[in-house]
Design a protein around this motif. Structure first.
Motif, PDB file in Angstrom:
ATOM      1  N   ALA A  59      -9.353  -6.779  -5.845  1.00 49.14           N
ATOM      2  CA  ALA A  59      -8.116  -6.283  -6.460  1.00 49.14           C
ATOM      3  C   ALA A  59      -8.338  -5.921  -7.927  1.00 49.14           C
ATOM      4  O   ALA A  59      -7.845  -4.885  -8.397  1.00 49.14           O
ATOM      5  CB  ALA A  59      -7.002  -7.323  -6.324  1.00 49.14           C
ATOM      6  N   GLU A  60      -9.091  -6.738  -8.624  1.00 44.40           N
ATOM      7  CA  GLU A  60      -9.357  -6.447 -10.044  1.00 44.40           C
ATOM      8  C   GLU A  60     -10.204  -5.190 -10.208  1.00 44.40           C
ATOM      9  O   GLU A  60      -9.944  -4.359 -11.071  1.00 44.40           O
ATOM     10  CB  GLU A  60     -10.039  -7.643 -10.714  1.00 44.40           C
ATOM     11  N   VAL A  61     -11.209  -5.028  -9.372  1.00 38.10           N
ATOM     12  CA  VAL A  61     -12.035  -3.812  -9.413  1.00 38.10           C
ATOM     13  C   VAL A  61     -11.161  -2.595  -9.123  1.00 38.10           C
ATOM     14  O   VAL A  61     -11.249  -1.564  -9.810  1.00 38.10           O
ATOM     15  CB  VAL A  61     -13.214  -3.907  -8.416  1.00 38.10           C
ATOM     16  N   ALA A  62     -10.297  -2.694  -8.117  1.00 41.58           N
ATOM     17  CA  ALA A  62      -9.408  -1.575  -7.772  1.00 41.58           C
ATOM     18  C   ALA A  62      -8.471  -1.242  -8.933  1.00 41.58           C
ATOM     19  O   ALA A  62      -8.222  -0.064  -9.218  1.00 41.58           O
ATOM     20  CB  ALA A  62      -8.608  -1.911  -6.519  1.00 41.58           C
ATOM     21  N   ARG A  63      -7.942  -2.256  -9.611  1.00 43.04           N
ATOM     22  CA  ARG A  63      -7.065  -2.007 -10.775  1.00 43.04           C
ATOM     23  C   ARG A  63      -7.822  -1.257 -11.872  1.00 43.04           C
ATOM     24  O   ARG A  63      -7.292  -0.337 -12.496  1.00 43.04           O
ATOM     25  CB  ARG A  63      -6.507  -3.318 -11.322  1.00 43.04           C
TER      26      ARG A  63
ATOM     27  N   SER B 243      -5.450   7.265  -4.025  1.00 42.52           N
ATOM     28  CA  SER B 243      -4.334   6.396  -4.434  1.00 42.52           C
ATOM     29  C   SER B 243      -4.071   5.328  -3.384  1.00 42.52           C
ATOM     30  O   SER B 243      -3.849   4.152  -3.716  1.00 42.52           O
ATOM     31  CB  SER B 243      -3.064   7.221  -4.651  1.00 42.52           C
ATOM     32  N   THR B 244      -4.107   5.739  -2.120  1.00 45.00           N
ATOM     33  CA  THR B 244      -3.867   4.790  -1.033  1.00 45.00           C
ATOM     34  C   THR B 244      -4.942   3.713  -0.993  1.00 45.00           C
ATOM     35  O   THR B 244      -4.638   2.525  -0.844  1.00 45.00           O
ATOM     36  CB  THR B 244      -3.810   5.532   0.322  1.00 45.00           C
ATOM     37  N   ILE B 245      -6.194   4.122  -1.150  1.00 52.54           N
ATOM     38  CA  ILE B 245      -7.288   3.147  -1.131  1.00 52.54           C
ATOM     39  C   ILE B 245      -7.121   2.130  -2.250  1.00 52.54           C
ATOM     40  O   ILE B 245      -7.247   0.914  -2.030  1.00 52.54           O
ATOM     41  CB  ILE B 245      -8.656   3.852  -1.235  1.00 52.54           C
ATOM     42  N   PHE B 246      -6.802   2.601  -3.452  1.00 49.37           N
ATOM     43  CA  PHE B 246      -6.620   1.669  -4.570  1.00 49.37           C
ATOM     44  C   PHE B 246      -5.429   0.748  -4.316  1.00 49.37           C
ATOM     45  O   PHE B 246      -5.483  -0.453  -4.608  1.00 49.37           O
ATOM     46  CB  PHE B 246      -6.451   2.416  -5.888  1.00 49.37           C
ATOM     47  N   HIS B 247      -4.353   1.279  -3.741  1.00 53.98           N
ATOM     48  CA  HIS B 247      -3.172   0.473  -3.425  1.00 53.98           C
ATOM     49  C   HIS B 247      -3.525  -0.598  -2.385  1.00 53.98           C
ATOM     50  O   HIS B 247      -3.136  -1.761  -2.519  1.00 53.98           O
ATOM     51  CB  HIS B 247      -2.052   1.390  -2.917  1.00 53.98           C
TER      52      HIS B 247
ATOM     53  N   THR C 156      -5.838  -3.220  -4.080  1.00 52.61           N
ATOM     54  CA  THR C 156      -5.132  -4.009  -5.087  1.00 52.61           C
ATOM     55  C   THR C 156      -4.189  -5.020  -4.445  1.00 52.61           C
ATOM     56  O   THR C 156      -4.021  -6.131  -4.945  1.00 52.61           O
ATOM     57  CB  THR C 156      -4.330  -3.082  -6.028  1.00 52.61           C
ATOM     58  N   ASN C 157      -3.581  -4.642  -3.335  1.00 53.01           N
ATOM     59  CA  ASN C 157      -2.556  -5.483  -2.710  1.00 53.01           C
ATOM     60  C   ASN C 157      -3.006  -6.174  -1.428  1.00 53.01           C
ATOM     61  O   ASN C 157      -2.188  -6.766  -0.733  1.00 53.01           O
ATOM     62  CB  ASN C 157      -1.307  -4.637  -2.451  1.00 53.01           C
ATOM     63  N   ASP C 158      -4.301  -6.071  -1.092  1.00 58.98           N
ATOM     64  CA  ASP C 158      -4.859  -6.735   0.089  1.00 58.98           C
ATOM     65  C   ASP C 158      -4.051  -6.419   1.354  1.00 58.98           C
ATOM     66  O   ASP C 158      -3.654  -7.302   2.106  1.00 58.98           O
ATOM     67  CB  ASP C 158      -4.941  -8.246  -0.144  1.00 58.98           C
TER      68      ASP C 158
END
Length: 119
Positions: free
Chosen positions: A22-26, A69-73, A76-78
């Motif tokens: 999640a931190e890497v994605a943020r 955007s979807t991948i990062f979401h 980030t939100n598991d």
């Protein structure tokens, strides 16, 4: 006196894999536009005939932006993968690319049918 760091306490709670992801994605989210643009440009350049159709290129850019955007979401939100739905832009792009590919494949299959029947 030892110069090595002490071993971590096995009972101590550290970040979970999900928390690290999640931190890497943020952090990557801060570069989302740059990442999306680079990916779109690479695909537009490397997919034969794609850059001949400005509408298809625009759909590609929208699709990549939506997917990134979807991948990062998700990260980030598991979010479990089975809860996902494709973006409209991704579906439109896939349909636009699929139609010519299906026609091309159908023509190639039709052309190859006489040889297949002889086997």
């Amino acid at each position: 006196m030892s110069s090595t760091a002490p071993l971590p306490d096995p009972g101590a709670a550290g970040p979970t894999v999900s928390e690290v992801v999640a931190e890497v994605a943020r952090r990557l989210q801060l570069k989302r536009a740059e990442i999306s643009h680079a990916m779109s440009e690479l695909l537009a350049r490397d997919v034969t005939g794609l850059d001949d159709d400005p509408q298809l290129v625009a759909m590609l850019h929208a699709s990549v932006e939506g997917n990134v955007s979807t991948i990062f979401h998700i990260l980030t939100n598991d979010i479990p993968l089975e809860h996902l739905q494709p973006t409209t832009a991704a579906v439109k792009y896939a349909a636009g690319r699929l139609s010519p590919a299906v026609r091309r494949g159908s023509r190639q299959l039709d052309a190859g049918m006489p040889q297949i029947r002889l086997m």
